[in-house]
Each structure stands twice: as structure tokens, then as C-alpha cells.
Design an enzyme around this catalytic site. Structure first.
Site, PDB file in Angstrom:
ATOM      1  N   HIS A  78      -3.278   6.766   0.533  1.00 49.37           N
ATOM      2  CA  HIS A  78      -4.338   5.953  -0.079  1.00 49.37           C
ATOM      3  C   HIS A  78      -5.420   6.839  -0.693  1.00 49.37           C
ATOM      4  O   HIS A  78      -5.923   6.554  -1.786  1.00 49.37           O
ATOM      5  CB  HIS A  78      -4.947   5.003   0.951  1.00 49.37           C
ATOM      6  N   HIS A 237       0.080  -3.189  -3.655  1.00 52.99           N
ATOM      7  CA  HIS A 237      -0.133  -2.145  -2.651  1.00 52.99           C
ATOM      8  C   HIS A 237       1.013  -1.142  -2.649  1.00 52.99           C
ATOM      9  O   HIS A 237       0.787   0.065  -2.484  1.00 52.99           O
ATOM     10  CB  HIS A 237      -0.313  -2.709  -1.243  1.00 52.99           C
ATOM     11  N   ASP A 241       0.569   2.851  -3.147  1.00 56.51           N
ATOM     12  CA  ASP A 241       1.218   3.877  -2.326  1.00 56.51           C
ATOM     13  C   ASP A 241       2.012   4.854  -3.187  1.00 56.51           C
ATOM     14  O   ASP A 241       1.945   6.076  -2.991  1.00 56.51           O
ATOM     15  CB  ASP A 241       2.176   3.231  -1.318  1.00 56.51           C
ATOM     16  N   HIS A 264       7.792   5.830   1.051  1.00 66.25           N
ATOM     17  CA  HIS A 264       7.290   7.204   1.056  1.00 66.25           C
ATOM     18  C   HIS A 264       8.421   8.230   0.997  1.00 66.25           C
ATOM     19  O   HIS A 264       8.337   9.219   0.267  1.00 66.25           O
ATOM     20  CB  HIS A 264       6.438   7.440   2.304  1.00 66.25           C
TER      21      HIS A 264
END
Length: 305
Positions: A78, A237, A241, A264
Site C-alpha cells: 500500500h 483494491h 495492490d 502478490h
């Protein structure tokens, strides 16, 4: 010349770690041209500096985690996303724990911190990674891909079979030549499902998670009284990310990013795949700011605006 940027002054805040639930002190400090973004575990007997880089990302199961010499800094995505959105090239990030504080679960608090410190141009050319050839990674039906593009745009698709998510839209495409990161992306919060939160707490995780820093859903609906900040906050969101995950490559990307159910781990694998092929990218600068993609020819207040 399109110049590198840092912050004008030191700024500090305090928050809690999403997984530890412990208090974390965070300090952002200006850094010289060419420094990059460097995280420092100042709580350790001998502080450890960990420069943000694709190859320093270790654990990616729940967040993007930098690792070096046994030291970790978790949940960096973030803050990295805010740095990307505001065009910050050089920054020292001091933390007193192994997690960046979760704040409100979005990048908005970090945007506010950086803007409060002020943004300063530096007398060095801003360096970009220009993608020259398509690069793609896959994991089952999930994928992430970079294609050549003169600018920075993202297309992200999620697939959460949940009535509340279905109603908000599962796909989003954003071109930062005509979209403001600060207004349209930065406030999107992380989200989770109530039953998963309970399972994670039993494993000693998510101790700092609450409806103050996440959107929480049960099997049918959103539990937060204040609802959503954006109609499509869930996919926004995931895009937030991804912007943070990609920024650990060290420079802004000139590329088109397309992803389906990426996270991720896959985002980091994509960067490693790019860097493994020297003919797939080049480092470029712009002597004339007007020759840069319009999303990057910004003033000193906002990027992608």
C-alpha cells in the site's frame, strides 16, 4: 528534464500491524537522487536497510514481504502504491516492527503523509523501465502480463463468487493518462471474509484486522456500516495492490499490465520474468517533460492526474 522526486521533510505516523496487532512507528525521510525506496528496520539491535527490489521479495502468501539478512518488512504494497501514484523515486522508510502499519486498509493515509511532507523535484533524470516485448506468467487459470505501451495502464479482473462482489463489478481498466490515482484508486480498502479472518486469528494472524481497516463480508453481504467508498472498490483494491507490487521493480513502468486473479506472488513472478530477459525492457529518461507520457508529465502535487 523529467526529474526524480523525494519528499521535502520528515514525516511520522503510528499505526498497527495487520497481522501482529502491535503498534508500529513509521517515519518517512527524504533521500538523495538514485537512492530508490529503502526500508529500514530501526528496531533491531543493528538496523537493517532493505532496498525495495523485485529480487528482495520473499514471502508473498498474505502480502509483499521484503527480506534481507534475516530481517523482514511485510505489507509494503500500500505504501509502495502511494509512492508510485505520487511519483516518489527516492525515500527512506523507517519502521519499528516487521510490518508497515495497515492504517485504514488503503493507500490514502500514505498519500496524505507524503503530501503533508511535500514533494520535491531533484536534479537528476527520472528513470523508467520501458517494456519492449510481451512478458507473461501463469499459475493455473491465473495470469499476469506486461505489454509494450507508451504510458501506464492496467486491466484487472477478479473472480470472487460472492453476491456483494458480483454487484460491484469484477473487472476494471484504467489508463493513468486520464485517471487520477489519488481520486480513483488510493482510497480502495483491502477486504476479507469473516470466516477467513477467524481462521487466520487462530493461526496468530490478522490480529490487527477490523472493520476500521478492511471491508469485511459474511456469506451474503458487506458487514461495514459505512458500505463501500467506490462502487467497484474490490477490484480497485486489487489494482492498488498491483501498482504497489510492480513498483518494487525500482522505477515506474512504461507498459500495459493485464491480470486475471493475480496476487502478490504472481505479480512478483512477472517482474522477475521481465528482468530475466534483457531484450524485453530498457531504461529510458526524458530530457523534455512534454515528450513523456501524459500520465507522468505531472506537477509536484500529484501523479497519474
Amino acid at each position: 528534464m523529467l526529474k526524480q522526486r523525494t519528499i521535502k521533510s520528515i514525516v511520522k505516523t503510528v499505526g498497527i500491524g495487520l497481522h501482529s496487532g502491535r503498534k508500529v512507528e513509521l517515519t518517512l525521510r527524504p533521500a538523495a537522487p538514485g537512492t530508490g525506496i529503502v526500508f529500514s528496520r530501526v528496531d533491531l539491535p543493528t538496523p537493517v536497510d532493505i532496498p525495495a527490489s523485485a529480487m528482495s521479495i520473499g514471502d508473498t502468501r498474505l502480502a509483499s514481504v521484503l527480506q534481507k539478512d534475516g530481517a523482514r518488512v511485510s505489507t509494503i504494497e500500500h505504501l509502495m502504491s502511494a509512492c508510485a501514484g505520487l511519483g516518489i523515486d527516492n525515500l527512506y522508510v523507517d519502521v519499528t516492527a516487521e510490518e508497515i502499519p495497515i492504517m485504514d486498509g488503503s493507500a490514502a493515509s500514505f498519500v496524505f503523509l507524503i503530501q503533508s511532507a511535500g514533494i520535491e523535484e531533484q536534479n537528476a533524470p527520472k528513470r523508467f523501465i520501458k517494456v519492449k516485448k510481451p512478458v507473461e506468467v501463469r499459475d493455473g487459470d491465473k495470469f499476469a502480463r506486461l505489454d509494450p505501451f507508451f504510458g501506464f495502464k492496467l486491466k484487472f479482473t477478479i473472480d470472487f463468487r460472492h453476491p456483494a462482489v458480483d454487484k460491484t463489478g469484477q473487472a476494471l481498466e484504467v489508463d493513468f493518462a486520464n485517471t487520477s490515482y489519488v481520486r480513483e484508486i488510493a482510497r480502495a480498502r483491502t477486504f476479507g471474509f469473516a470466516h477467513e479472518v477467524e481462521m487466520m486469528r487462530e493461526l496468530g494472524l490478522a490480529r490487527g484486522g477490523s472493520m476500521d481497516n478492511a471491508i469485511v463480508l459474511d456469506e451474503y453481504r458487506i458487514l461495514n456500516n459505512d458500505g463501500l467508498r467506490y462502487d467497484d472498490e474490490f477490484v480497485k483494491h486489487k489494482m492498488l495492490d498491483a501498482i504497489g507490487d510492480l513498483y518494487v521493480v525500482g522505477h515506474p513502468l512504461l507498459a500495459s499490465y493485464t491480470a486475471y486473479k493475480s496476487g502478490h506472488g504472481l505479480n512478483n513472478a512477472l517482474l522477475r520474468e521481465l528482468l530475466a530477459h534483457e531484450d524485453a525492457y530498457e531504461i529510458v529518461t526524458f530530457d523534455d517533460p512534454q515528450a513523456a507520457p501524459s500520465g507522468f508529465a505531472f506537477d509536484t502535487q500529484t501523479a497519474f492526474a
